[in-house]
Design a protein around this motif. Structure first.
Motif, short mmCIF file in Angstrom:
data_model
loop_
_atom_site.label_atom_id
_atom_site.label_comp_id
_atom_site.label_asym_id
_atom_site.label_seq_id
_atom_site.Cartn_x
_atom_site.Cartn_y
_atom_site.Cartn_z
N PHE A 178 16.16 -27.97 -14.63
CA PHE A 178 15.99 -28.19 -13.19
C PHE A 178 17.35 -28.45 -12.56
CE2 PHE A 178 15.24 -31.22 -9.64
CZ PHE A 178 14.62 -30.34 -8.77
N ARG A 179 17.74 -27.58 -11.61
CA ARG A 179 19.08 -27.66 -11.02
C ARG A 179 19.12 -28.48 -9.74
NH1 ARG A 179 18.31 -22.18 -11.89
NH2 ARG A 179 18.18 -21.90 -9.65
N GLY A 180 17.98 -28.72 -9.15
CA GLY A 180 17.95 -29.48 -7.91
C GLY A 180 18.21 -28.65 -6.68
N ASP A 181 18.20 -27.32 -6.80
CA ASP A 181 18.39 -26.45 -5.64
C ASP A 181 17.26 -26.61 -4.63
OD1 ASP A 181 20.63 -25.48 -6.93
OD2 ASP A 181 19.64 -23.69 -7.70
N ALA A 182 16.06 -26.87 -5.14
CA ALA A 182 14.89 -27.12 -4.30
C ALA A 182 14.31 -28.47 -4.73
CB ALA A 182 13.86 -26.01 -4.51
N ALA A 183 13.31 -28.90 -4.02
CA ALA A 183 12.66 -30.16 -4.39
C ALA A 183 11.98 -30.01 -5.74
CB ALA A 183 11.62 -30.53 -3.32
N LEU A 184 11.88 -31.10 -6.46
CA LEU A 184 11.20 -31.08 -7.75
C LEU A 184 9.76 -30.59 -7.60
CD1 LEU A 184 11.30 -31.77 -10.82
CD2 LEU A 184 10.33 -34.00 -10.19
N SER A 185 9.10 -31.01 -6.53
CA SER A 185 7.71 -30.60 -6.31
C SER A 185 7.62 -29.08 -6.15
CB SER A 185 7.12 -31.29 -5.08
OG SER A 185 7.87 -31.00 -3.93
N THR A 186 8.58 -28.47 -5.50
CA THR A 186 8.58 -27.02 -5.35
C THR A 186 8.75 -26.35 -6.71
OG1 THR A 186 9.52 -27.21 -3.13
CG2 THR A 186 9.76 -25.08 -4.22
N TRP A 187 9.62 -26.87 -7.52
CA TRP A 187 9.84 -26.34 -8.87
C TRP A 187 8.56 -26.48 -9.69
CZ3 TRP A 187 10.72 -29.03 -13.73
CH2 TRP A 187 11.25 -28.22 -14.74
N LEU A 188 7.91 -27.64 -9.61
CA LEU A 188 6.65 -27.85 -10.34
C LEU A 188 5.56 -26.90 -9.86
CD1 LEU A 188 6.45 -31.74 -10.52
CD2 LEU A 188 6.62 -30.17 -12.46
N HIS A 189 5.50 -26.68 -8.55
CA HIS A 189 4.46 -25.80 -8.02
C HIS A 189 4.68 -24.36 -8.44
CE1 HIS A 189 3.99 -29.15 -4.86
NE2 HIS A 189 3.28 -29.39 -5.93
N SER A 190 5.94 -23.95 -8.58
CA SER A 190 6.18 -22.58 -9.07
C SER A 190 5.71 -22.45 -10.52
CB SER A 190 7.66 -22.20 -8.93
OG SER A 190 8.47 -22.97 -9.79
N ILE A 191 5.91 -23.51 -11.30
CA ILE A 191 5.42 -23.49 -12.68
C ILE A 191 3.90 -23.47 -12.68
CG2 ILE A 191 5.30 -24.80 -14.84
CD1 ILE A 191 8.13 -25.85 -14.20
N ALA A 192 3.28 -24.28 -11.82
CA ALA A 192 1.81 -24.35 -11.75
C ALA A 192 1.20 -23.01 -11.37
CB ALA A 192 1.39 -25.43 -10.75
N VAL A 193 1.79 -22.32 -10.41
CA VAL A 193 1.27 -21.00 -10.00
C VAL A 193 1.37 -20.03 -11.18
CG1 VAL A 193 1.72 -19.01 -8.51
CG2 VAL A 193 1.72 -21.31 -7.54
N SER A 194 2.49 -20.03 -11.86
CA SER A 194 2.68 -19.15 -13.01
C SER A 194 1.68 -19.47 -14.12
CB SER A 194 4.11 -19.30 -13.53
OG SER A 194 4.29 -18.56 -14.71
N VAL A 195 1.53 -20.75 -14.44
CA VAL A 195 0.58 -21.17 -15.49
C VAL A 195 -0.84 -20.76 -15.11
CG1 VAL A 195 -0.50 -23.21 -16.52
CG2 VAL A 195 1.98 -23.04 -16.44
N ALA A 196 -1.22 -21.02 -13.86
CA ALA A 196 -2.59 -20.71 -13.43
C ALA A 196 -2.86 -19.21 -13.48
CB ALA A 196 -2.83 -21.24 -12.02
N PHE A 197 -1.95 -18.41 -12.95
CA PHE A 197 -2.20 -16.97 -12.95
C PHE A 197 -2.18 -16.39 -14.36
CE2 PHE A 197 -0.89 -16.50 -8.27
CZ PHE A 197 -2.19 -16.62 -7.87
N ASN A 198 -1.29 -16.86 -15.21
CA ASN A 198 -1.30 -16.40 -16.60
C ASN A 198 -2.59 -16.80 -17.29
OD1 ASN A 198 1.21 -15.15 -16.44
ND2 ASN A 198 2.30 -16.96 -17.14
N GLY A 199 -3.03 -18.04 -17.05
CA GLY A 199 -4.28 -18.50 -17.64
C GLY A 199 -5.48 -17.73 -17.13
#
Length: 181
Positions: free
Chosen positions: A58-79
């Motif tokens: 995590f580089r801090g370019d965006a908010a941590l929540s934004t980074w987590l949400h991008s992971i969540a979207v990826s995890v959900a769609f892959n699942g």
């Protein structure tokens, strides 16, 4: 960022604080994308497992929540793709016998209510459109947040939302005509 650094250095209290601060919103997002409580819990857990494994990236370019949400979207769609493959295999194996299929097709079809139709129409949207609709119209994310989470420009998020709403209007047009008649 200090909390992230503490978590990266192995501080369990910092890790717990990051989790507690973000778990509800991640769960709501995965639930809206999956439409199933059990899958949402699984995808939420997978999101945090993946995030904590990669927290040092995590580089801090965006908010941590934004980074987590991008992971969540990826995890959900892959699942969801995996669930869809499994379910299509189950259907292909012919779980429904010929008598049941004949009987089911002879029953009159009742028109589902608008809420069911809307949920189905959203579920039927292509992933890139469904993610934007759920994140913007259901969860209240801004286009900046959506863009950050999905790795697209805010303008792209707006365009996808416009197109998704068009697709939903088309999918629900026959229901609207019946309702207005």
């Amino acid at each position: 960022m200090q909390l992230v650094e503490r978590a990266c250095s192995g501080d369990p209290a910092a890790t717990r604080e990051l989790y507690d601060a973000n778990v509800d919103r991640v769960y709501r997002l995965t639930y809206r994308l999956a439409g199933d409580e059990e899958l949402a819990r699984e995808y939420t857990q997978d999101t945090f497992v993946r995030a904590f494994q990669r927290l040092d990236q995590f580089r801090g370019d965006a908010a941590l929540s934004t980074w987590l949400h991008s992971i969540a979207v990826s995890v959900a769609f892959n699942g969801l793709r995996k669930v869809k493959r499994v379910r299509s295999r189950e259907l292909a194996m012919g779980d429904m016998g010929p008598m049941e299929a004949t009987h089911a097709s002879s029953l009159p079809r009742a028109e589902p209510d608008l809420k069911e139709r809307l949920h189905q129409a959203i579920d039927d949207l292509p992933e890139m459109y469904r993610a934007v609709v759920v994140m913007h119209d259901v969860e209240g994310y801004t286009h900046q947040e959506i863009g950050g989470a999905l790795g697209v420009a805010a303008g792209t998020s707006k365009a996808r939302l416009f197109r998704a709403r068009q697709m939903l209007r088309e999918a629900l047009a026959d229901f609207a005509e019946e309702y207005m008649a």
